[in-house]
Design a protein around this motif. Structure first.
Motif, PDB file in Angstrom:
ATOM      1  N   GLN A  55      85.240  13.774  38.410  1.00 46.79           N
ATOM      2  CA  GLN A  55      85.072  14.901  39.336  1.00 46.79           C
ATOM      3  C   GLN A  55      84.683  14.256  40.841  1.00 46.79           C
ATOM      4  N   TYR A  56      83.970  13.023  41.058  1.00 43.20           N
ATOM      5  CA  TYR A  56      83.875  12.326  42.083  1.00 43.20           C
ATOM      6  C   TYR A  56      85.265  12.093  42.649  1.00 43.20           C
ATOM      7  N   LEU A  57      86.127  11.476  41.792  1.00 42.95           N
ATOM      8  CA  LEU A  57      87.211  10.794  42.386  1.00 42.95           C
ATOM      9  C   LEU A  57      88.425  12.138  42.792  1.00 42.95           C
ATOM     10  N   GLU A  58      88.190  13.103  41.961  1.00 44.06           N
ATOM     11  CA  GLU A  58      88.960  14.077  42.504  1.00 44.06           C
ATOM     12  C   GLU A  58      88.664  14.821  43.735  1.00 44.06           C
ATOM     13  N   GLU A  59      87.440  14.929  44.126  1.00 44.54           N
ATOM     14  CA  GLU A  59      86.798  15.146  45.421  1.00 44.54           C
ATOM     15  C   GLU A  59      86.998  14.557  46.378  1.00 44.54           C
ATOM     16  N   ARG A  60      86.890  12.987  46.177  1.00 46.30           N
ATOM     17  CA  ARG A  60      87.399  12.038  47.351  1.00 46.30           C
ATOM     18  C   ARG A  60      89.005  12.162  47.661  1.00 46.30           C
ATOM     19  N   ASP A  61      89.876  12.344  46.735  1.00 44.35           N
ATOM     20  CA  ASP A  61      91.105  12.287  46.981  1.00 44.35           C
ATOM     21  C   ASP A  61      91.595  13.638  47.564  1.00 44.35           C
ATOM     22  N   THR A  62      90.817  14.802  47.276  1.00 44.96           N
ATOM     23  CA  THR A  62      91.198  15.867  47.971  1.00 44.96           C
ATOM     24  C   THR A  62      90.863  15.920  49.488  1.00 44.96           C
ATOM     25  N   GLN A  63      89.663  15.295  49.756  1.00 46.77           N
ATOM     26  CA  GLN A  63      89.114  15.214  51.027  1.00 46.77           C
ATOM     27  C   GLN A  63      89.988  14.269  51.841  1.00 46.77           C
ATOM     28  N   ARG A  64      90.311  12.994  51.110  1.00 51.30           N
ATOM     29  CA  ARG A  64      91.368  12.108  51.839  1.00 51.30           C
ATOM     30  C   ARG A  64      92.779  12.806  52.137  1.00 51.30           C
ATOM     31  N   ALA A  65      93.165  13.472  51.343  1.00 51.69           N
ATOM     32  CA  ALA A  65      94.420  14.374  51.439  1.00 51.69           C
ATOM     33  C   ALA A  65      94.289  14.995  52.481  1.00 51.69           C
ATOM     34  N   THR A  66      93.125  16.020  52.675  1.00 49.79           N
ATOM     35  CA  THR A  66      92.971  16.940  53.832  1.00 49.79           C
ATOM     36  C   THR A  66      93.009  16.120  55.378  1.00 49.79           C
ATOM     37  N   LEU A  67      92.134  15.050  55.251  1.00 44.64           N
ATOM     38  CA  LEU A  67      92.048  14.374  56.370  1.00 44.64           C
ATOM     39  C   LEU A  67      93.748  13.766  56.737  1.00 44.64           C
ATOM     40  N   LEU A  68      94.332  13.154  55.763  1.00 42.60           N
ATOM     41  CA  LEU A  68      95.399  12.667  56.090  1.00 42.60           C
ATOM     42  C   LEU A  68      96.629  13.720  56.663  1.00 42.60           C
ATOM     43  N   ALA A  69      96.557  15.089  55.907  1.00 38.62           N
ATOM     44  CA  ALA A  69      97.266  16.109  56.205  1.00 38.62           C
ATOM     45  C   ALA A  69      97.124  16.436  57.987  1.00 38.62           C
ATOM     46  N   GLY A  70      95.808  16.512  58.249  1.00 30.95           N
ATOM     47  CA  GLY A  70      95.415  16.804  59.682  1.00 30.95           C
ATOM     48  C   GLY A  70      96.001  15.637  60.604  1.00 30.95           C
ATOM     49  N   THR A  71      95.852  14.542  60.302  1.00 28.30           N
ATOM     50  CA  THR A  71      96.344  13.431  60.992  1.00 28.30           C
ATOM     51  C   THR A  71      97.757  13.501  61.128  1.00 28.30           C
ATOM     52  N   LEU A  72      98.578  13.532  60.105  1.00 31.29           N
ATOM     53  CA  LEU A  72      99.986  13.471  60.033  1.00 31.29           C
ATOM     54  C   LEU A  72     100.431  14.806  60.873  1.00 31.29           C
ATOM     55  N   THR A  73      99.768  15.920  60.806  1.00 30.85           N
ATOM     56  CA  THR A  73     100.435  17.207  61.487  1.00 30.85           C
ATOM     57  C   THR A  73     100.211  16.780  62.947  1.00 30.85           C
ATOM     58  N   GLU A  74      98.847  16.205  63.422  1.00 30.25           N
ATOM     59  CA  GLU A  74      98.919  15.860  64.933  1.00 30.25           C
ATOM     60  C   GLU A  74      99.764  14.958  65.389  1.00 30.25           C
ATOM     61  N   LEU A  75     100.162  13.994  64.784  1.00 33.58           N
ATOM     62  CA  LEU A  75     101.219  12.842  64.952  1.00 33.58           C
ATOM     63  C   LEU A  75     102.638  13.605  64.889  1.00 33.58           C
ATOM     64  N   TYR A  76     102.966  14.453  64.098  1.00 37.97           N
ATOM     65  CA  TYR A  76     104.296  15.009  63.953  1.00 37.97           C
ATOM     66  C   TYR A  76     104.265  16.069  65.315  1.00 37.97           C
ATOM     67  N   GLN A  77     103.203  16.597  65.508  1.00 37.99           N
ATOM     68  CA  GLN A  77     103.292  17.666  66.973  1.00 37.99           C
ATOM     69  C   GLN A  77     103.552  16.491  68.306  1.00 37.99           C
ATOM     70  N   GLU A  78     102.804  15.415  68.138  1.00 37.23           N
ATOM     71  CA  GLU A  78     102.830  14.507  69.438  1.00 37.23           C
ATOM     72  C   GLU A  78     104.366  13.873  69.511  1.00 37.23           C
ATOM     73  N   HIS A  79     105.083  13.498  68.419  1.00 34.83           N
ATOM     74  CA  HIS A  79     106.358  13.052  68.225  1.00 34.83           C
ATOM     75  C   HIS A  79     107.501  13.891  68.231  1.00 34.83           C
ATOM     76  N   GLY A  80     107.309  15.065  67.394  1.00 35.12           N
ATOM     77  CA  GLY A  80     108.279  15.981  67.262  1.00 35.12           C
ATOM     78  C   GLY A  80     109.335  15.388  66.014  1.00 35.12           C
ATOM     79  N   SER A  81     109.023  14.442  65.620  1.00 42.81           N
ATOM     80  CA  SER A  81     109.782  14.048  64.246  1.00 42.81           C
ATOM     81  C   SER A  81     109.031  12.910  63.613  1.00 42.81           C
ATOM     82  N   TRP A  82     109.624  12.308  62.512  1.00 45.10           N
ATOM     83  CA  TRP A  82     108.878  11.172  61.706  1.00 45.10           C
ATOM     84  C   TRP A  82     109.621   9.932  62.153  1.00 45.10           C
TER      85      TRP A  82
END
Length: 97
Positions: A55-82
């Motif tokens: 359960q701890y590993l699943e919660e940690r992975d979910t939290q990390r994925a949420t943070l990564l999604a937010g960061t990638l969203t911001e980077l994509y919005q800044e640059h307009g592509s990958w």
């Protein structure tokens, strides 16, 4: 003639069990009970640890994925592509941290 040298008594090739006294029987009963309780506790601790850790590993992975999604969203919005990740591979690894 009965041979009384070992834990088993023999008489003409027939093996008979030695009768234990009340103290020995009580000791064996307590020993068997203690071993059963220790085994049950070990199994319960193992199950609890495994469930909690999973359960701890699943919660940690979910939290990390949420943070990564937010960061990638911001980077994509800044640059307009990958494309910026293809040009800077180290940025990908820094983003994953």
């Amino acid at each position: 003639m009965i041979d009384r040298t070992g834990p088993l008594q023999t008489h003409r090739g027939v093996i008979a069990m030695v009768r234990f006294g009340i103290t020995a029987r009580l000791f064996l009963a307590i020993l068997v009970t203690s071993l059963a309780v220790a085994l049950a506790m070990a199994m319960a601790v193992r199950y609890s640890f495994h469930t909690g850790f999973t359960q701890y590993l699943e919660e940690r992975d979910t939290q990390r994925a949420t943070l990564l999604a937010g960061t990638l969203t911001e980077l994509y919005q800044e640059h307009g592509s990958w494309a910026f990740l293809r040009n800077e591979p180290r940025l990908w690894w820094r983003t994953l941290r």
